[in-house]
Design a protein around this motif. Structure first.
Motif, PDB file in Angstrom:
ATOM      1  N   THR A  16       3.112  -6.173   4.137  1.00 24.92           N
ATOM      2  CA  THR A  16       1.757  -5.615   4.103  1.00 24.92           C
ATOM      3  C   THR A  16       0.952  -5.964   5.344  1.00 24.92           C
ATOM      4  OG1 THR A  16      -0.305  -5.594   2.832  1.00 24.92           O
ATOM      5  CG2 THR A  16       0.918  -7.657   2.882  1.00 24.92           C
ATOM      6  N   LEU A  61      -2.255  -6.273   4.814  1.00 26.88           N
ATOM      7  CA  LEU A  61      -3.384  -6.985   4.205  1.00 26.88           C
ATOM      8  C   LEU A  61      -3.198  -8.484   4.412  1.00 26.88           C
ATOM      9  CD1 LEU A  61      -3.635  -5.029   0.824  1.00 26.88           C
ATOM     10  CD2 LEU A  61      -5.009  -4.701   2.900  1.00 26.88           C
ATOM     11  N   SER A  70      -5.678 -10.868  -1.496  1.00 27.19           N
ATOM     12  CA  SER A  70      -4.463 -10.053  -1.642  1.00 27.19           C
ATOM     13  C   SER A  70      -3.229 -10.936  -1.769  1.00 27.19           C
ATOM     14  CB  SER A  70      -4.308  -9.103  -0.440  1.00 27.19           C
ATOM     15  OG  SER A  70      -5.384  -8.192  -0.384  1.00 27.19           O
ATOM     16  N   GLN A  82       0.841  -1.201   0.000  1.00 24.32           N
ATOM     17  CA  GLN A  82       0.000   0.000   0.000  1.00 24.32           C
ATOM     18  C   GLN A  82       0.878   1.255   0.000  1.00 24.32           C
ATOM     19  OE1 GLN A  82      -2.244  -1.350   3.533  1.00 24.32           O
ATOM     20  NE2 GLN A  82      -4.092  -1.123   2.290  1.00 24.32           N
ATOM     21  N   ASP A 110      -5.860 -10.729   3.924  1.00 25.59           N
ATOM     22  CA  ASP A 110      -6.913 -11.519   3.274  1.00 25.59           C
ATOM     23  C   ASP A 110      -6.316 -12.385   2.169  1.00 25.59           C
ATOM     24  OD1 ASP A 110      -7.642  -9.909   0.460  1.00 25.59           O
ATOM     25  OD2 ASP A 110      -6.749  -8.663   2.049  1.00 25.59           O
TER      26      ASP A 110
END
Length: 425
Positions: A88, A90, A95, A60, A92
């Motif tokens: 990251t 993230l 991703s 990101q 999930d």
């Protein structure tokens, strides 16, 4: 634990100063070198200029995000092999799946645990080193297999050629000996018959009408003169075949196990004799002029049969180049020529130059001429092994050198240099 090489560096890509500080401190604590980029564009530019061993890439980021940065790095041949680990928050599955599909090798979740960062970095640095080692091993083994293939082909060609030429020589010798041994008595018989006929003409100057008609039909005087000329042609023809037979035996001399002192001029002349049919004009193709500039050479300690194979490969290629130039209309203003020059250089090595004035070889192809299986000829007209075998014979078997000089539109010269007897232990 296996020590990781410190010759390279790790590129950290993150726009967050805190994340950069944590990652930098973790890598520095292990003595690992690193550089920093704060956005995707600068990361790509740095990686192109100087490839890192590993990239720690934040997902990101403003502007060019981590996924797009990864995609571009993997699309670039210069940077596509660099391992990329995403950093990251993230977690999930979508991703992670997207990251792996773009070519990433791992994920490091935020917030960072220093031990985990170091462990994952070390694993992937080690995997990269092992992968590079395996790739080098594959290249080395491939090169070794190619060399082994060349040697096998060379041995097979020499063996097959030797058997073929030995068979041809044997088959030629019997009829040639038969013809040669019968020419002297035939010459004697013709002389005797001629003498008897001349005596008949003297003793019986007024032959019958039937004999007179026969003499006019057959033109006895012409026949007697022409038979002598035919015999002379037989002598020239048999001598020519003897020369060819001698050249064949010289060309395929069986000395593959031991070097022997040899006259390389004799090998060159034997090769030219064998290729004589290709040097002569044929239909629309003009003949190729051979210019020999032989210096005074000592005998050379060599495998003459193998050296002759070098000569025939190079000269045959020169003929092919000239034929191609003629067919393409690029020899209209000059005579097709092959020039063979021999000399002794300042290091007392024998130097042989074989040059043609054909179309030449482009620089991009010249660098690959001695590679196994590489050929500039059309499919079906070249194996890509001739020059590779020739180079191997000169360099490996005779500890010499083989070079090629060529200029497109002017011609090509192969230069062979090997130690003479006086410099060979």
């Amino acid at each position: 634990m296996t020590k990781i090489s410190n010759n390279g560096f790790i590129l950290i890509v993150d726009d967050n100063p805190t994340n950069l500080s944590v990652l930098s401190e973790a890598l520095a604590s292990e003595g690992l070198r690193f550089r920093v980029a704060v956005d995707g564009e600068s990361a790509i530019a740095q990686a192109e200029r100087n490839q890192p061993d590993l990239i720690l890439l934040d997902v990101q980021m403003p502007g060019l995000n981590g996924f797009e940065t990864c995609r571009r790095l993997k699309a670039n041949p210069v940077t596509q092999k660099i391992p990329i680990i995403f950093t990251t928050a993230l977690a999930d599955m979508d991703s992670k799946t997207k990251g792996f599909s773009l070519g990433a090798v791992d994920y490091i979740p935020k917030p960072f645990a220093q031990e985990e960062v170091i462990a994952r970095v070390r694993v992937h640095l080690r995997l990269k080193q092992l992968n590079e080692f395996l790739e080098q091993q594959v290249r080395d083994r491939t090169a070794a297999l190619q060399q082994a293939q060349v040697k096998l082909v060379q041995q097979e060609k020499l063996s097959t050629l030797g058997e073929l030429i030995a068979g041809i020589g044997h088959e030629m010798n019997n009829p040639i000996n038969f013809i040669t041994s019968n020419i002297p008595p035939l010459e004697e018989y013709i002389g005797g018959v001629t003498e008897i006929l001349q005596l008949y003409q003297q003793e019986y100057p007024n032959p019958t009408a039937k004999i007179t008609t026969a003499l006019e039909d057959w033109d006895l005087e012409f026949i007697l003169q022409d038979m002598v000329k035919i015999l002379d042609s037989f002598k020239l023809g048999t001598e020519r075949i003897r020369q060819v037979s001698t050249s064949l035996r010289t060309f395929c001399r069986s000395d593959s196990d031991t070097k022997v002192p040899a006259d390389l001029h004799q090998g060159l002349d034997s090769t030219l004799m064998i290729l004589q049919h290709r040097l002569k004009g044929n239909g629309d193709l003009p003949g190729i002029e051979v210019i020999k500039k032989y210096g005074t050479l000592p005998e050379v300690n060599c495998y003459l049969g193998q050296m002759n194979q070098v000569f025939i490969n190079i000269i045959a290629n020169a003929i092919d180049a000239l034929d191609e130039a003629i067919n393409k209309g690029k020899m209209s203003n000059k005579i097709p020529q092959i020039q063979i020059t021999t000399e002794i250089n300042s290091q007392h090595w024998v130097v042989i130059r074989i040059a043609d004035n054909g179309i030449g070889i482009p620089e991009r192809l010249k660098q690959r001429l001695f590679e196994p299986l590489f050929t500039t000829k059309p499919v079906g007209k070249g194996t890509g092994l001739g020059l590779s075998i020739a180079h191997q014979i000169v360099v490996e078997k005779h500890k010499g050198t083989m070079e090629v000089n060529s200029q497109p539109g002017i011609g090509t010269e192969f230069k062979i240099a090997i130690p003479s007897v006086s410099t060979t232990v």
